[in-house]
Structures are given as C-alpha cells and as structure tokens.
Design a protein around this motif. Structure first.
Motif, PDB file in Angstrom:
ATOM      1  N   THR A 307       0.838  -1.210   0.000  1.00  0.00           N
ATOM      2  CA  THR A 307       0.000   0.000   0.000  1.00  0.00           C
ATOM      3  C   THR A 307       0.869   1.255   0.000  1.00  0.00           C
ATOM      4  O   THR A 307       0.514   2.267  -0.624  1.00  0.00           O
ATOM      5  CB  THR A 307      -0.943   0.019   1.209  1.00  0.00           C
ATOM      6  OG1 THR A 307      -0.180   0.041   2.433  1.00  0.00           O
ATOM      7  CG2 THR A 307      -1.857  -1.198   1.211  1.00  0.00           C
ATOM      8  N   PRO A 336      -4.775   7.156   3.418  1.00  0.00           N
ATOM      9  CA  PRO A 336      -5.800   6.403   2.682  1.00  0.00           C
ATOM     10  C   PRO A 336      -6.330   5.245   3.503  1.00  0.00           C
ATOM     11  O   PRO A 336      -5.629   4.670   4.343  1.00  0.00           O
ATOM     12  CB  PRO A 336      -5.050   5.923   1.436  1.00  0.00           C
ATOM     13  CG  PRO A 336      -3.907   6.872   1.278  1.00  0.00           C
ATOM     14  CD  PRO A 336      -3.516   7.239   2.666  1.00  0.00           C
ATOM     15  N   GLU A 337      -7.570   4.877   3.237  1.00  0.00           N
ATOM     16  CA  GLU A 337      -8.232   3.839   4.024  1.00  0.00           C
ATOM     17  C   GLU A 337      -7.490   2.508   3.929  1.00  0.00           C
ATOM     18  O   GLU A 337      -7.317   1.801   4.932  1.00  0.00           O
ATOM     19  CB  GLU A 337      -9.679   3.673   3.539  1.00  0.00           C
ATOM     20  CG  GLU A 337     -10.469   2.601   4.277  1.00  0.00           C
ATOM     21  CD  GLU A 337     -10.681   2.928   5.752  1.00  0.00           C
ATOM     22  OE1 GLU A 337     -10.997   2.000   6.519  1.00  0.00           O
ATOM     23  OE2 GLU A 337     -10.517   4.117   6.130  1.00  0.00           O
ATOM     24  N   GLU A 338      -7.024   2.144   2.714  1.00  0.00           N
ATOM     25  CA  GLU A 338      -6.354   0.856   2.570  1.00  0.00           C
ATOM     26  C   GLU A 338      -5.041   0.817   3.344  1.00  0.00           C
ATOM     27  O   GLU A 338      -4.634  -0.234   3.859  1.00  0.00           O
ATOM     28  CB  GLU A 338      -6.103   0.535   1.093  1.00  0.00           C
ATOM     29  CG  GLU A 338      -5.185   1.494   0.365  1.00  0.00           C
ATOM     30  CD  GLU A 338      -5.909   2.681  -0.239  1.00  0.00           C
ATOM     31  OE1 GLU A 338      -5.329   3.350  -1.115  1.00  0.00           O
ATOM     32  OE2 GLU A 338      -7.070   2.939   0.167  1.00  0.00           O
ATOM     33  N   ARG A 340      -4.493   2.577   6.184  1.00  0.00           N
ATOM     34  CA  ARG A 340      -4.869   2.509   7.599  1.00  0.00           C
ATOM     35  C   ARG A 340      -5.246   1.083   7.994  1.00  0.00           C
ATOM     36  O   ARG A 340      -4.831   0.587   9.045  1.00  0.00           O
ATOM     37  CB  ARG A 340      -6.042   3.458   7.863  1.00  0.00           C
ATOM     38  CG  ARG A 340      -6.454   3.528   9.338  1.00  0.00           C
ATOM     39  CD  ARG A 340      -7.691   4.369   9.517  1.00  0.00           C
ATOM     40  NE  ARG A 340      -8.824   3.784   8.806  1.00  0.00           N
ATOM     41  CZ  ARG A 340      -9.540   2.754   9.274  1.00  0.00           C
ATOM     42  NH1 ARG A 340      -9.220   2.181  10.443  1.00  0.00           N
ATOM     43  NH2 ARG A 340     -10.553   2.273   8.586  1.00  0.00           N
ATOM     44  N   VAL A 341      -6.017   0.403   7.138  1.00  0.00           N
ATOM     45  CA  VAL A 341      -6.425  -0.974   7.447  1.00  0.00           C
ATOM     46  C   VAL A 341      -5.211  -1.893   7.503  1.00  0.00           C
ATOM     47  O   VAL A 341      -5.083  -2.745   8.394  1.00  0.00           O
ATOM     48  CB  VAL A 341      -7.445  -1.464   6.396  1.00  0.00           C
ATOM     49  CG1 VAL A 341      -7.715  -2.956   6.560  1.00  0.00           C
ATOM     50  CG2 VAL A 341      -8.747  -0.673   6.513  1.00  0.00           C
TER      51      VAL A 341
END
Length: 385
Positions: A307, A336-338, A340-341
């Motif tokens: 990522t 970005p969300e990806e 953070r996950v």
C-alpha cells in the motif's frame, strides 16, 4: 571481498550502466546533460589545441587544451569563476617557477625543491577549489622547460588564456547548461525508486530470503539516499545556472524548483526505509540471535509495504504529469483507508508476538510507521487528484 561479492557487485554495476545508457537514449535529463557536457569539453580541448598548437605553433600548446578541458564546468557561472581562478593560479605558478629557476641558476631539481612545496600548500586553500593544484603543475611545466625569459613566461600565459577563452565560450554558447529542471528530474526518482524497493521487499518477505538478498535491499536503499543528495546538488546547480547564462534567454518558460520541504520529507522517508532494510539484513544473518517474527507478521507487513508502494507510485505519476513551469504546491493529506487498514492489521499481528521475535518486529513496525508518516504528511497537491 570474496568472489561471490565481486560477482554481485559487477552485476549490479553493469545493470546500472545499461540503465543509464537507456535513459540517455530515451529521454532528456541529467544523464543526457552529462553526455553533452563531456562532448563539449572534448570539443573545447580539440579547438584549443587546433588554435594554439596547429595554427599559432605555441611552444607549450598543451596548456591550451588542458585549460579548456577543465573549464567546461557544470554551469556557465562556474566556468567563468574557475577560469579567473585558474588564470591567477597559473600566473602564480609560472612566476614562482621562473623565480626558482633564476635563484638556482637553471638547476631543475633544485628549482622543483624550492617552488613545489609552497605551491602545493597554496593549492590546498579551499577558496581555490579544484584549480589550486594547477599552480604546482604549471610550475612543473615551466621548470622542465628550463627557461626564465619574459617571452617564454608570456607564452605560458597566452596559451592558458586561449584555453580559458575557448572553454568558457564553448560552455556559454554551445548548448549552455541550464539545470533548472534537474532538481525536479532527480526528485521524480525518489517516489519511483522507493515504490520499486517497497514492492521488492513486499514480494521478498512473503517467502524465505537469503542474507545476500537482504544486503541487496539495503544497498538499494542507500542508492535511494544518494538520489536525495543529487536533488540537493541539482538545486545548487540550478541557482548557479541563473547567473551569466545566455541559455536562459532561449527558454520560454523556466522550470519551477521543488521546495526544500520536499527534500526534508523524502529525507525522513529514506532514513526510515534504510532502517527497515537494515533490520531485514540483520535478520538474514546466520549468526543472528533474534528469532524471525514469523510468516504471519511478514505477510501483514508485506501488505502494508504494497500500500505504501502505491502511494509512492501515485506521487510519481502526479509529478511526472506536472508541467515544468507549474509551481509545487504542498498540502497535508489524510492516510488512505487501505493504508490505515493494513497498518492496523500489522499492529494487531505485532501485539500477538512474544519472545525474541517481537524485537525485530517492533523495529519494523516503528520504522514503517515513521515511513508512513513521512509519505502522507505533505505532498504536492497534484498527487491527491
């Protein structure tokens, strides 16, 4: 260095040379500029020899091409500044050699012993730069010619002046170097090379890697760090390119320079990337007392690294699309969300570790978190579009 290390080094250097040649042929940039400057320096030396040695039949025509070759520098301003320094240093060397020959009554060895020590010492003066050594070498030419006549001294100065004029003129008026785009060109390589290395790391840690492979990763991280130094050098050259350069008048639009804030951000990112590869290189050593964090942890780390590689690739694409004259605009950007996950999954994986495997895992987690912060703190506005 053993045979295996020598072979690895030779393969890497060969690949780097091939990549540089391809870059020269495919697109403008620092590599092509270096080729142009090299050809200009050679042409200036040939022209100086043709004028001083072939046409004027100067007794020591070597000084003309020697001087011209040295004065085709990275910028026109440097050429002019170096030319004035070199003329002063050569004048000092010529007069010192003539005085030494006179005092020693033409004894070559005694004249060298008298003239060279002070001239070599003067040559170390930092304000003379690389021109300092020319005083001692000029003295060697004059002393070995064993002549102290004013006519011979005048010839030395004339030959040097011919080379200086030709070298400066060639650099100023034949494709004059303009480095205004070079800082941006070098900056463009940072997200590109960082993204490539992160993808290599993500692919490599999913399986079993060797100590040699880990050292290759660490070497690549150091190469990225060298690119950061090239950015700073290019910015300094760009500032000098704006001085006394007729080539600027041939450009309709001047290239915008990347702000120093981008240097600071990438400096932090590269530092943490190098720390990551150092930890992996340590884990790859056979005598390492620490246990590997395990495949599950590295699977989560590889996901996060991929990522982060995407972030670098997006920034590279945005910078590549930017118009040369468009200003660099910095603004904060959210994680970005990806990303953070992926980070939360890695953090949870770390918390489930115990024993000596948690030590390198903690180092990797901390350095990767700092790398993430460096990549998303401030970025060009175009990246977010």
């Amino acid at each position: 260095m053993g045979p295996r290390d020598t072979g690895r080094w030779a393969r890497k250097e060969t690949a780097a040379v091939v990549a540089t040649v391809r870059t020269v042929l495919r697109q403008p940039g620092p590599e092509r500029d270096s080729v142009v400057q090299s050809l200009k320096a050679a042409g200036a030396a040939i022209a100086a020899w043709a004028l001083a040695g072939w046409w004027l039949q100067a007794p020591m025509a070597l000084l003309a091409p020697w001087t011209a070759l040295a004065l085709v520098d990275a910028t026109v301003y440097r050429s002019l500044r170096a030319g004035l320094r070199q003329l002063a240093v050569i004048l000092l060397g010529t007069l010192t050699a003539a005085a030494a020959l006179s005092l020693t009554r033409g004894d070559t060895l005694a004249a060298m012993a008298l003239a060279l020590p002070p001239l070599v010492l003067v040559g170390t003066y930092r304000r003379l730069g690389t021109q300092g050594i020319y005083g001692a070498t000029t003295a060697l030419f004059v002393i070995t010619a064993t002549s102290t006549s004013s006519a011979e001294i005048g010839h030395r100065l004339l030959e040097t002046g011919i080379g200086a004029v030709i070298g400066i003129a060639v650099n100023a008026f034949v494709l004059p170097p303009v480095h205004l785009r070079n800082a941006g060109d070098q900056l463009l390589r940072l997200p590109r090379d960082t993204g490539r290395l992160l993808r290599d790391l993500a692919q490599g840690v999913k399986g079993e890697w060797t100590a040699e492979q880990a050292l290759d990763w660490h070497d690549e991280a150091r190469r990225v760090e060298e690119t950061l130094r090239y950015v700073r050098d290019a910015r300094r050259h760009a500032e000098e390119s704006s001085r006394l350069n007729p080539g600027l008048r041939l450009r309709r639009a001047r290239s915008a320079q990347p702000p120093p804030a981008l240097d600071a951000r990438w400096s932090a990112a590269v530092d943490h990337l190098r720390a990551v590869t150092r930890t992996l290189a340590t884990l790859g050593q056979g005598d390492n007392p620490l246990r590997s964090p395990g495949n599950d942890f590295f699977a989560d780390w590889a996901r996060l690294a991929e990522t982060l590689a995407v972030l670098c690739e997006r920034e590279y694409e945005a910078l590549a699309r930017r118009e040369p004259s468009a200003p660099y605009v910095l603004e904060p950007r959210a994680v970005p969300e990806e990303v953070r996950v992926a980070y939360e999954a890695l953090d949870a994986s770390f918390r489930g570790l115990s024993g000596t495997g948690a030590v390198p895992a903690g180092e990797l987690l901390a350095e990767t978190r700092q790398l993430l912060r460096a990549l998303v703190s401030e970025v060009p506005r175009e990246v977010g579009r």
